[in-house]
Design a protein around this motif. Structure first.
Motif, short mmCIF file in Angstrom:
data_model
loop_
_atom_site.label_atom_id
_atom_site.label_comp_id
_atom_site.label_asym_id
_atom_site.label_seq_id
_atom_site.Cartn_x
_atom_site.Cartn_y
_atom_site.Cartn_z
N PHE A 142 57.53 32.68 74.28
CA PHE A 142 58.13 32.98 72.98
C PHE A 142 57.75 31.93 71.93
O PHE A 142 57.23 32.26 70.86
CB PHE A 142 59.64 33.09 73.12
CG PHE A 142 60.35 33.28 71.80
CD1 PHE A 142 60.34 34.50 71.16
CD2 PHE A 142 61.02 32.22 71.19
CE1 PHE A 142 60.97 34.68 69.94
CE2 PHE A 142 61.67 32.39 69.98
CZ PHE A 142 61.64 33.62 69.35
N ARG A 143 58.02 30.68 72.21
CA ARG A 143 57.77 29.64 71.20
C ARG A 143 56.28 29.45 70.96
O ARG A 143 55.86 29.16 69.83
CB ARG A 143 58.46 28.34 71.61
CG ARG A 143 59.97 28.52 71.75
CD ARG A 143 60.72 27.22 71.86
NE ARG A 143 62.14 27.45 72.13
CZ ARG A 143 63.12 26.60 71.86
NH1 ARG A 143 62.84 25.43 71.32
NH2 ARG A 143 64.38 26.90 72.14
N VAL A 173 55.35 32.18 68.49
CA VAL A 173 55.85 31.89 67.15
C VAL A 173 54.98 30.83 66.48
O VAL A 173 54.54 30.99 65.32
CB VAL A 173 57.32 31.42 67.19
CG1 VAL A 173 57.76 30.84 65.85
CG2 VAL A 173 58.23 32.58 67.60
N VAL A 226 65.51 36.60 61.75
CA VAL A 226 66.30 36.98 62.92
C VAL A 226 66.90 38.36 62.68
O VAL A 226 67.61 38.58 61.69
CB VAL A 226 67.41 35.97 63.21
CG1 VAL A 226 68.30 36.45 64.37
CG2 VAL A 226 66.81 34.60 63.55
N LEU A 230 63.95 28.29 65.25
CA LEU A 230 63.75 29.49 64.44
C LEU A 230 63.73 29.14 62.95
O LEU A 230 62.89 29.64 62.19
CB LEU A 230 64.85 30.50 64.74
CG LEU A 230 64.89 31.05 66.17
CD1 LEU A 230 66.14 31.89 66.38
CD2 LEU A 230 63.64 31.88 66.47
N VAL A 242 61.55 31.96 60.92
CA VAL A 242 61.55 33.23 61.64
C VAL A 242 62.70 34.09 61.13
O VAL A 242 63.84 33.62 61.01
CB VAL A 242 61.69 32.99 63.16
CG1 VAL A 242 61.81 34.32 63.91
CG2 VAL A 242 60.51 32.18 63.67
N GLU A 289 63.55 35.20 73.72
CA GLU A 289 63.62 33.74 73.66
C GLU A 289 63.63 33.10 75.06
O GLU A 289 63.33 31.91 75.20
CB GLU A 289 64.88 33.30 72.90
CG GLU A 289 65.02 33.92 71.53
CD GLU A 289 65.74 35.26 71.55
OE1 GLU A 289 66.12 35.75 70.48
OE2 GLU A 289 65.94 35.83 72.66
N ASP A 302 62.26 37.74 65.20
CA ASP A 302 62.84 37.56 66.54
C ASP A 302 63.98 38.56 66.68
O ASP A 302 64.96 38.50 65.95
CB ASP A 302 63.38 36.14 66.70
CG ASP A 302 64.19 35.96 67.98
OD1 ASP A 302 63.95 36.71 68.96
OD2 ASP A 302 65.08 35.08 68.00
N ARG A 303 63.85 39.51 67.60
CA ARG A 303 64.92 40.48 67.86
C ARG A 303 65.86 39.86 68.90
O ARG A 303 65.58 39.83 70.09
CB ARG A 303 64.35 41.82 68.31
CG ARG A 303 63.54 42.45 67.18
CD ARG A 303 63.22 43.90 67.36
NE ARG A 303 62.48 44.37 66.19
CZ ARG A 303 63.01 44.95 65.12
NH1 ARG A 303 64.32 45.15 65.09
NH2 ARG A 303 62.27 45.32 64.10
N CYS A 304 66.96 39.37 68.39
CA CYS A 304 67.84 38.46 69.13
C CYS A 304 69.14 39.16 69.51
O CYS A 304 69.72 39.90 68.71
CB CYS A 304 68.13 37.26 68.23
SG CYS A 304 69.20 36.02 68.94
N ILE A 323 58.67 40.19 67.60
CA ILE A 323 58.79 39.80 69.01
C ILE A 323 60.13 40.29 69.56
O ILE A 323 61.20 39.99 69.02
CB ILE A 323 58.69 38.28 69.19
CG1 ILE A 323 57.44 37.74 68.49
CG2 ILE A 323 58.65 37.92 70.67
CD1 ILE A 323 57.30 36.23 68.55
N THR A 324 60.04 41.07 70.65
CA THR A 324 61.23 41.67 71.21
C THR A 324 61.21 41.55 72.73
O THR A 324 60.33 40.94 73.31
CB THR A 324 61.35 43.15 70.74
OG1 THR A 324 62.57 43.72 71.20
CG2 THR A 324 60.18 43.98 71.25
#
Length: 407
Positions: free
Chosen positions: A168-169, A172, A211, A204, A209, A163, A185-187, A157-158
């Motif tokens: 998003f949630r 997930v 990160v 997360l 997840v 987020e 997660d691309r944070c 997910i990007t």
């Protein structure tokens, strides 16, 4: 000028052992929860090149500017007498560029972001409004349970700052319930300090997840030059928050990977050689992480614009062509990744997505693009020809480059 929203900041020096961090710098005990968005908007408003570009964008439209960008890459190859990507792939005997069964479903769920980085290939910023809706998110979850889903081992997910998207949630939780082995997660790290995201790290961790966090250097000057004033300090705070929740700590199985990308017209160094320097320098902040991912900058969107304005497009395309590595061909992410944009359109990779090079086939999306609503299962996509153009040299240069790191 090319693409959409751009910030112009001084080019940072390469991240190297000479770029030292302050020793034993300790972050404040109380983490700031003020939003980065006002600072980002202020920077954008004060950028005269950006304002000139926005006027051009309004006059010509995004599609026209994207075509100009493609012509600039081809013009550089013509000036240098170099082959286009398809010709090079054929000359070097690359395995046919066709899709294999998908192992990764990558969702770009929106372009809204609290930052506006000058290397961003998706051109995110607080002014972008494109966001995935619940109907599209639910269809993506259905595909994770449908025909061909048995080969999918990863939901990636990007964004933007994914987020900050309301789906998003939901994605997930849905992917974890569907039994997907790995969720990424691309944070951007600073999102962890945004108001309303106080429980993000705990969420997360609870859902295990992985990160993958962008930190293009371990020096504050280099990071702020690429990503905006104050971003390095906030990024360190974000890393410390993740560490407190077990991320990057031995024995927790909570993986925290950092992403390096060059600050100029050069290739990423060996991630195996750069990782020890990252770990040593970030230890001064009490930060630990799992591994380093080193990516090449693709000559698209903001970075392409940076190259053109400085007269470096020819130089960079020459570097990519000279560094072409046939051994990277089998591991190219476009072979096994299905990329989905915020509206549900299907692409072979996230870079093609930003250039609107749709996956082969006709569908109900804009300009007849194939979408998640046009297929019954992900298995239908295996065997399709992969859409390529000259930006693909970025993935085959040097050690190779993909969203998962060097090939």
């Amino acid at each position: 000028m090319l693409g959409s929203t751009r910030l112009v900041r001084p080019a940072p020096a390469p991240c190297s052992a000479r770029s030292r961090t302050p020793r034993c710098w300790v972050m404040p005990a109380t983490t700031s929860r003020t939003s980065l968005v006002p600072d980002t908007l202020k920077d954008m408003a004060e950028d005269t090149e950006l304002q000139a570009h926005l006027a051009e964008l309004a006059a010509k439209g995004q599609a026209a500017l994207t075509r100009e960008e493609a012509r600039a890459r081809q013009r550089s190859l013509d000036n240098l007498g170099l082959p286009n990507f398809y010709q090079m792939a054929s000359q070097k005997g690359l395995k046919p560029l066709e899709r294999s069964p998908a192992t990764t479903l990558q969702l770009n769920i929106g372009l809204y972001c609290n930052q506006a980085c000058n290397h961003c290939h998706v051109e995110s910023s607080p002014k972008r409004t494109e966001m995935m809706d619940r109907r599209t998110a639910d269809r993506c979850l259905e595909l994770l349970r449908g025909p061909g889903a048995s080969t999918i081992t990863c939901l990636d997910i990007t964004g933007g700052a994914p987020e900050l998207n309301t789906q998003f949630r939901h994605l997930v939780e849905g992917a974890r319930a569907a039994g997907v082995r790995e969720i990424i997660d691309r944070c951007n790290l600073t999102v962890l300090l945004e108001p309303g995201q106080e429980d993000l790290a705990a969420f997360l961790a609870r859902h295990r997840v992985r990160v993958v966090a962008s930190l293009p250097c371990y020096s504050d000057a280099n990071v702020d030059a690429q990503r905006g004033a104050g971003v390095f300090e906030r990024s360190i705070q974000g890393l410390q928050i993740l560490n407190k929740h077990g991320y990057g700590q031995p024995g927790t199985a909570l993986q925290l990977d950092l992403v390096y990308n060059p600050g100029g017209a050069f290739l990423a160094p060996s991630q195996a050689k750069l990782e020890p320097a990252y770990k040593s320098e970030l230890a001064n902040y009490g930060v630990t992480f799992s591994s380093l991912i080193a990516l090449n900058n693709m000559p698209v969107k903001r970075f392409a614009d940076w190259l053109v304005r400085r007269g470096k497009m020819d130089e960079y395309m020459q570097l990519l062509v000279n560094s072409f590595n046939p051994a990277s061909g089998d591991g190219l992410m476009c072979r096994s990744t299905v990329s989905v944009d915020w509206s549900g359109r299907l692409y072979d990779c996230d870079f093609n997505q930003q250039l609107e090079l749709s996956m082969a086939g006709s569908g109900t999306g804009t300009a007849g693009a194939l979408t998640v609503f046009d297929i019954k299962g992900l298995d239908e996509l295996a065997g399709k020809k992969i859409a390529c153009d000259n930006h693909c040299y970025g993935c085959t240069a040097g050690s190779g480059s993909s969203c998962g790191g060097q090939l």
